[in-house]
Motif scaffolding. Structure first.
Motif, PDB file in Angstrom:
ATOM      1  N   GLY A 154     -24.904 -22.128 -45.079  1.00  0.00           N
ATOM      2  CA  GLY A 154     -26.545 -21.713 -44.848  1.00  0.00           C
ATOM      3  C   GLY A 154     -26.773 -20.327 -44.842  1.00  0.00           C
ATOM      4  N   SER A 175     -13.706 -20.571 -47.595  1.00  0.00           N
ATOM      5  CA  SER A 175     -12.521 -20.389 -47.933  1.00  0.00           C
ATOM      6  C   SER A 175     -11.777 -21.073 -49.404  1.00  0.00           C
ATOM      7  CB  SER A 175     -12.123 -22.631 -47.349  1.00  0.00           C
ATOM      8  OG  SER A 175     -13.752 -23.073 -47.927  1.00  0.00           O
ATOM      9  N   TYR A 193     -10.065 -16.340 -47.322  1.00  0.00           N
ATOM     10  CA  TYR A 193      -9.359 -16.397 -45.584  1.00  0.00           C
ATOM     11  C   TYR A 193      -7.969 -17.132 -45.686  1.00  0.00           C
ATOM     12  CZ  TYR A 193     -11.582 -20.503 -43.998  1.00  0.00           C
ATOM     13  OH  TYR A 193     -12.528 -21.610 -44.030  1.00  0.00           O
ATOM     14  N   VAL A 256     -27.653  -8.916 -35.552  1.00  0.00           N
ATOM     15  CA  VAL A 256     -29.255  -9.439 -36.500  1.00  0.00           C
ATOM     16  C   VAL A 256     -29.410 -10.569 -35.683  1.00  0.00           C
ATOM     17  CG1 VAL A 256     -28.059 -10.417 -37.774  1.00  0.00           C
ATOM     18  CG2 VAL A 256     -29.982  -9.933 -38.456  1.00  0.00           C
ATOM     19  N   ALA A 302     -20.423 -27.592 -43.308  1.00  0.00           N
ATOM     20  CA  ALA A 302     -21.594 -27.146 -45.000  1.00  0.00           C
ATOM     21  C   ALA A 302     -21.983 -26.346 -45.854  1.00  0.00           C
ATOM     22  CB  ALA A 302     -23.093 -26.879 -43.818  1.00  0.00           C
TER      23      ALA A 302
HETATM   24  N1  NAP Z   1     -28.995 -14.628 -34.518  1.00  0.00           N
HETATM   25  C1  NAP Z   1     -29.355 -14.459 -35.629  1.00  0.00           C
HETATM   26  O1  NAP Z   1     -30.487 -14.803 -35.585  1.00  0.00           O
HETATM   27  C2  NAP Z   1     -28.596 -15.781 -36.400  1.00  0.00           C
HETATM   28  C3  NAP Z   1     -29.186 -16.598 -37.470  1.00  0.00           C
HETATM   29  C4  NAP Z   1     -28.991 -17.556 -37.882  1.00  0.00           C
HETATM   30  C5  NAP Z   1     -27.199 -17.992 -38.316  1.00  0.00           C
HETATM   31  N2  NAP Z   1     -26.742 -17.170 -37.070  1.00  0.00           N
HETATM   32  C6  NAP Z   1     -24.958 -17.942 -36.505  1.00  0.00           C
HETATM   33  O2  NAP Z   1     -24.988 -17.167 -37.790  1.00  0.00           O
HETATM   34  C7  NAP Z   1     -23.577 -18.578 -37.978  1.00  0.00           C
HETATM   35  C8  NAP Z   1     -23.868 -18.866 -39.047  1.00  0.00           C
HETATM   36  O3  NAP Z   1     -25.011 -19.448 -39.218  1.00  0.00           O
HETATM   37  P1  NAP Z   1     -24.932 -20.425 -40.829  1.00  0.00           P
HETATM   38  O4  NAP Z   1     -26.097 -20.983 -40.849  1.00  0.00           O
HETATM   39  O5  NAP Z   1     -23.999 -20.163 -42.237  1.00  0.00           O
HETATM   40  O6  NAP Z   1     -23.677 -21.925 -39.905  1.00  0.00           O
HETATM   41  P2  NAP Z   1     -22.875 -23.161 -41.350  1.00  0.00           P
HETATM   42  O7  NAP Z   1     -24.144 -22.941 -42.157  1.00  0.00           O
HETATM   43  O8  NAP Z   1     -23.121 -24.323 -40.124  1.00  0.00           O
HETATM   44  O9  NAP Z   1     -21.681 -22.277 -41.419  1.00  0.00           O
HETATM   45  C9  NAP Z   1     -21.180 -23.238 -42.013  1.00  0.00           C
HETATM   46  C10 NAP Z   1     -20.045 -22.286 -42.997  1.00  0.00           C
HETATM   47  O10 NAP Z   1     -19.156 -21.755 -42.620  1.00  0.00           O
HETATM   48  C11 NAP Z   1     -17.838 -21.614 -42.874  1.00  0.00           C
HETATM   49  N3  NAP Z   1     -16.318 -20.841 -42.089  1.00  0.00           N
HETATM   50  C12 NAP Z   1     -16.010 -22.225 -41.519  1.00  0.00           C
HETATM   51  N4  NAP Z   1     -14.854 -21.718 -41.440  1.00  0.00           N
HETATM   52  C13 NAP Z   1     -14.917 -19.888 -41.340  1.00  0.00           C
HETATM   53  C14 NAP Z   1     -14.336 -18.870 -41.813  1.00  0.00           C
HETATM   54  N5  NAP Z   1     -12.942 -19.464 -40.618  1.00  0.00           N
HETATM   55  N6  NAP Z   1     -14.525 -18.268 -42.696  1.00  0.00           N
HETATM   56  C15 NAP Z   1     -15.018 -18.177 -43.085  1.00  0.00           C
HETATM   57  N7  NAP Z   1     -16.009 -18.939 -42.971  1.00  0.00           N
HETATM   58  C16 NAP Z   1     -16.316 -19.834 -42.240  1.00  0.00           C
HETATM   59  C17 NAP Z   1     -18.006 -22.562 -43.645  1.00  0.00           C
HETATM   60  O11 NAP Z   1     -16.691 -22.460 -45.162  1.00  0.00           O
HETATM   61  P3  NAP Z   1     -15.372 -22.863 -45.710  1.00  0.00           P
HETATM   62  O12 NAP Z   1     -16.245 -24.261 -45.856  1.00  0.00           O
HETATM   63  O13 NAP Z   1     -15.380 -22.635 -47.360  1.00  0.00           O
HETATM   64  O14 NAP Z   1     -14.834 -22.395 -44.855  1.00  0.00           O
HETATM   65  C18 NAP Z   1     -19.275 -23.641 -44.133  1.00  0.00           C
HETATM   66  O15 NAP Z   1     -19.917 -22.646 -45.781  1.00  0.00           O
HETATM   67  C19 NAP Z   1     -23.473 -19.359 -36.791  1.00  0.00           C
HETATM   68  O16 NAP Z   1     -23.021 -18.935 -36.086  1.00  0.00           O
HETATM   69  C20 NAP Z   1     -24.922 -19.381 -36.274  1.00  0.00           C
HETATM   70  O17 NAP Z   1     -25.285 -19.544 -34.797  1.00  0.00           O
HETATM   71  C21 NAP Z   1     -27.148 -15.898 -36.621  1.00  0.00           C
END
Ligand code: NAP
Length: 311
Positions: A154, A175, A193, A256, A302
């Motif tokens: 996302g 991936s 990765y 962030v 996702a």
């Molecule tokens: N601090 C903040 O304000 C804030 C704000 C937003 C989000 N976040 C955090 O940021 C993180 C990501 O959020 P999101 O919404 O992008 O999550 P998401 O949409 O659920 O991320 C899914 C993606 O993670 C990738 N992934 C899975 N295993 C991986 C690995 N070993 N190495 C690299 N990529 C991998 C997958 O790609 P592949 O299928 O290609 O592996 C998939 O496309 C979460 O932990 C969320 O809680 C924090």
């Protein structure tokens, strides 16, 4: 009105859709008839009780921070009944997976006409995270090099496009199956990765944006240029410690924490309007399948956003 809630902390079985009162408006709030709401890992972490210090332990608790819809009632002169809007509510009490949501006027913007309600709902939390990480915490400038880890999810899919908009040279990590997907969104060079060993990469970047959050600063320090920055989305003890050391070195490590701001939503709306940013939606799911939608996000597979259609 119908509203999705959790009735206690736990797995997806604690999610229910209940009847609730339409929210009453406070000063400077608007009432939005929700058309679509996006889910985020934050919703799952709250459901599991990982943020109970902030969300509290009173139930039922609402779900959802991202929405798009139509203004039904307004206590703020910048918005009128009938305006199509999108936004993200701040704080730890989700409530956007409902037929109506009350929102502060600073947490939303007009929806560009050229995008659908589900596409608009997929933008606010993830894109503001990417924008605030790259531009504010990462100080990314035109011509600089950024490495984005977790690029196909996302936040990552929007980070690729926003980094390009800021004029950066973008390298991504995902991936193997998502290499072409990342390039289709604007990555100049995509790494898997499954095939790389981060310790052996001998290139330098001005910014390492760890969206997925599995590389601590100490593991990627060698990839950063002299005044390079590391930004992560995941609040762990290691980043809190690293931030304290920033004063004593030229490289910076930052966490962030996204905040919804009308100025950032308007910046994003401008990019959507000019088609230089697009919403990346993996699935649009009906309201009554919200449990399945959350379970899908939990797989961490996702490709872009998961959106719930409400009205
Ligand atoms: N601090 C903040 O304000 C804030 C704000 C937003 C989000 N976040 C955090 O940021 C993180 C990501 O959020 P999101 O919404 O992008 O999550 P998401 O949409 O659920 O991320 C899914 C993606 O993670 C990738 N992934 C899975 N295993 C991986 C690995 N070993 N190495 C690299 N990529 C991998 C997958 O790609 P592949 O299928 O290609 O592996 C998939 O496309 C979460 O932990 C969320 O809680 C924090």
């Amino acid at each position: 009105m119908k509203k999705a809630v959790i009735t206690k902390f736990g797995d997806s079985s604690v999610i229910s859709i209940i009847e609730a009162d339409i929210p009453k408006l406070a000063k400077d709030e608007v009432l939005v008839k929700v058309k679509a709401a996006a889910l985020n890992p934050k919703d799952i972490l709250i459901r599991k009780g990982k943020f109970k210090k902030f969300s509290g332990k009173k139930f039922p608790q609402g779900i959802g921070f991202d929405f798009s819809g139509i203004i039904e009632e307004t206590n703020n002169t910048s918005f009128q009944k009938g305006d199509a809007v999108f936004g993200m509510i701040n704080g730890w009490h989700g409530r956007c997976c409902a037929e109506y949501v009350n929102v502060k006027a600073t947490e939303l913007s007009q929806k560009p006409d050229n995008i659908s309600f589900p596409d608009a709902a997929g933008i606010p939390l993830a894109a503001q995270t990417a924008l605030q990480a790259l531009r504010n915490s990462g100080k990314l400038k035109s011509g600089q090099k950024v490495l984005i880890n977790g690029a196909s999810g996302g936040v990552g899919t929007l980070a690729i496009q926003i980094a390009r908009e800021l004029g950066a040279k973008v390298t991504t990590i995902s991936s193997s199956k998502n290499l072409d997907f990342c390039e289709s969104l604007g990555s100049h060079d995509s790494l898997s990765y499954e095939k790389i060993d981060i310790r052996k990469i001998d290139r330098q970047f001005d910014l390492f944006f760890d969206v997925f959050g599995n590389y601590d600063f100490s593991k990627v320090n060698h990839l950063l240029s002299e005044k390079g920055r590391y930004v992560t989305t995941v609040p762990k003890a290691s980043i809190i410690k690293e931030q304290l050391k920033n004063h004593f070195r030229s490289k910076m490590a930052k966490l962030v924490v996204v905040k919804s701001k009308d100025s950032d939503l308007e910046w994003l709306a401008g990019k959507l309007k000019s088609n230089t940013l697009k919403s990346v939606i993996d699935k649009v799911i009906s309201f009554d399948q919200i449990k399945e939608a959350q379970e899908y996000i939990e797989t961490k597979r996702a490709k872009g956003k998961v959106v719930i259609e409400i009205n």
